[in-house]
Design a protein around this motif. Structure first.
Motif, short mmCIF file in Angstrom:
data_model
loop_
_atom_site.label_atom_id
_atom_site.label_comp_id
_atom_site.label_asym_id
_atom_site.label_seq_id
_atom_site.Cartn_x
_atom_site.Cartn_y
_atom_site.Cartn_z
N ASP A 1 -8.79 -0.76 -2.09
CA ASP A 1 -8.41 0.38 -1.26
C ASP A 1 -9.12 0.35 0.08
O ASP A 1 -8.56 0.77 1.10
N THR B 1 0.86 -1.19 0.00
CA THR B 1 0.00 0.00 0.00
C THR B 1 0.90 1.25 0.00
O THR B 1 2.12 1.13 0.04
N GLU B 2 0.26 2.42 -0.01
CA GLU B 2 1.04 3.66 -0.02
C GLU B 2 1.72 3.91 1.32
O GLU B 2 2.70 4.65 1.39
N SER B 3 1.22 3.32 2.40
CA SER B 3 1.74 3.66 3.72
C SER B 3 2.39 2.49 4.47
O SER B 3 3.06 2.71 5.47
N PHE B 4 2.20 1.30 4.01
CA PHE B 4 2.82 0.16 4.71
C PHE B 4 2.90 -1.08 3.81
O PHE B 4 2.24 -1.15 2.77
N GLY C 1 10.66 7.59 4.31
CA GLY C 1 9.58 7.40 3.34
C GLY C 1 9.76 6.21 2.42
O GLY C 1 8.94 5.98 1.53
N PRO D 1 5.46 -0.72 8.56
CA PRO D 1 5.23 0.66 8.12
C PRO D 1 6.43 1.21 7.35
O PRO D 1 7.53 0.65 7.41
N LEU D 2 6.19 2.31 6.64
CA LEU D 2 7.28 2.95 5.88
C LEU D 2 8.38 3.39 6.83
O LEU D 2 8.13 3.70 7.99
N TYR E 1 10.09 2.13 1.42
CA TYR E 1 9.48 0.88 1.88
C TYR E 1 10.54 0.02 2.59
O TYR E 1 11.69 -0.03 2.16
N ASP F 1 11.44 6.02 8.18
CA ASP F 1 11.40 7.46 8.45
C ASP F 1 11.68 8.29 7.20
O ASP F 1 11.20 9.40 7.06
N SER G 1 3.08 -6.60 9.75
CA SER G 1 2.78 -5.28 9.22
C SER G 1 4.04 -4.43 9.31
O SER G 1 4.64 -4.31 10.39
#
Lengths: 164, 157
Positions: free
Chosen positions: A158, A77-80, A99, A94-95, A101, A97, A92
């Motif tokens: 989404d 996804t765009e954030s994780f 930005g 997350p991105l 992946y 720091d 899971s």
């Protein structure tokens, strides 16, 4: 004395010593041929990544009555990033720091999960619409480096509430 | 006698004609020629990346093969040497099928058969969003393509 005379006779005659091969025509050919080949050569090395489309996408949609078997899925996804198996989320990520992946963490997670999966050589990369294509390719690379040989690509909804 | 004048004198033949030593130059050119012919013969059958597409980098080392191609640039979708759709419009569209591409895929499908299965290679710009790629794949799949591959630049080259 005899040996000395043999040695002398093995020397080339003085006329042959001065013989010189004229390589000018060969040089002319080279001078024409090399710029031509340089202009035609492709120095960029390209390769391909083969993948499959999962059976629930495209023409075969809805044709199979068998219960779908669960494979490890990399959700992009765009954030994780996430590693899932069916409805169950295993990891899971997350991105970072900056930005970017966390593909290194993804590689570790996939290497850890792969032996536990029913399909240890298959993985699906599920991607949301707004993710840039280069990240998809990187996720496929990481999956392959983690030991998966069969890689599928699918879209990811989404809104998770509407189903995967 | 200086070094330079001695060298020039040595390269003057008996008839006074200046003949430079080109043996080493000939060696270099021969090696260069062999290298170029070798790389030319290897790459001649490979799908060449279009100049307006920045292919994504990959660690894959699987050799590229000549197949039917669908090119996705930042602006347009191209197949069969024709621009078929605008990327921005495709991205906004709700339909998974790109009609002009579908019609073109049906036309060129017989030429895309590899081992009795439809096969294409997607040449996609690295910055294009996945939504566009998904719609291209979906359209090709609807037209009868079952084998997909992506053309990438080998990382490190």
């Amino acid at each position: 004395m005899r040996g000395l005379s043999l040695f002398k006779s093995s020397r080339p005659p003085s006329d042959m010593a001065k013989a010189d091969v004229d390589v000018t025509p060969v040089m002319n050919v080279f001078v024409i041929l090399i710029p031509f080949l340089v202009s035609m050569a492709v120095f960029t090395q390209v390769s391909i990544i083969e993948f499959s489309v999962p059976s629930d996408v495209g023409q075969s949609s809805g044709q199979s009555s068998d219960k779908p078997r669960l494979r490890l899925t990399v959700l992009l996804t765009e954030s994780f990033l996430a590693v899932t198996e069916g409805e169950r989320m295993l990891d899971s990520l997350p991105l970072l720091d900056n930005g970017q992946y966390p593909f290194d963490s993804l590689k570790q997670a996939l290497s850890l999960r792969r032996p536990q999966s029913d399909f240890s050589d298959e993985v699906i990369v599920a991607v949301r619409d707004r993710v840039a294509f280069r990240h998809v390719v990187r996720a496929m690379d990481v999956s392959r480096e983690s030991g998966f040989t069969k890689i599928g690509i699918s879209g990811a909804a989404d809104d998770p509430a509407q189903g995967r | 006698m200086s070094f330079l004048s001695r060298k020039v004198t040595r390269e003057l033949a008996d008839d006074g004609v200046f003949r430079p030593q080109i043996t080493s130059l000939l060696d270099v050119m021969t090696i260069l020629l062999i290298f170029l012919i070798k790389s030319y013969s290897v790459d001649s059958h490979v799908v060449a990346p279009p100049p307006n597409v920045d292919l994504p980098l990959s660690t894959s080392d699987k050799a590229a093969q000549s197949r039917c191609g669908v090119t996705i640039t930042k602006q347009e979708i191209i197949a069969g040497d024709m621009s078929l759709a605008d990327v921005a419009e495709v991205e906004k569209s709700d339909s998974l099928i790109i009609e002009p591409l579908y019609a073109m895929m049906k036309t060129i499908l017989p030429g895309c058969m590899v081992d009795e299965k439809g096969s294409i290679v997607i040449l996609c710009d690295r910055d294009v969003s996945f939504a566009v790629v998904k719609k291209v794949m979906s359209t090709a799949s609807r037209a009868g393509i079952s084998d997909f591959s992506i053309l990438v630049l080998r990382e490190g080259d």
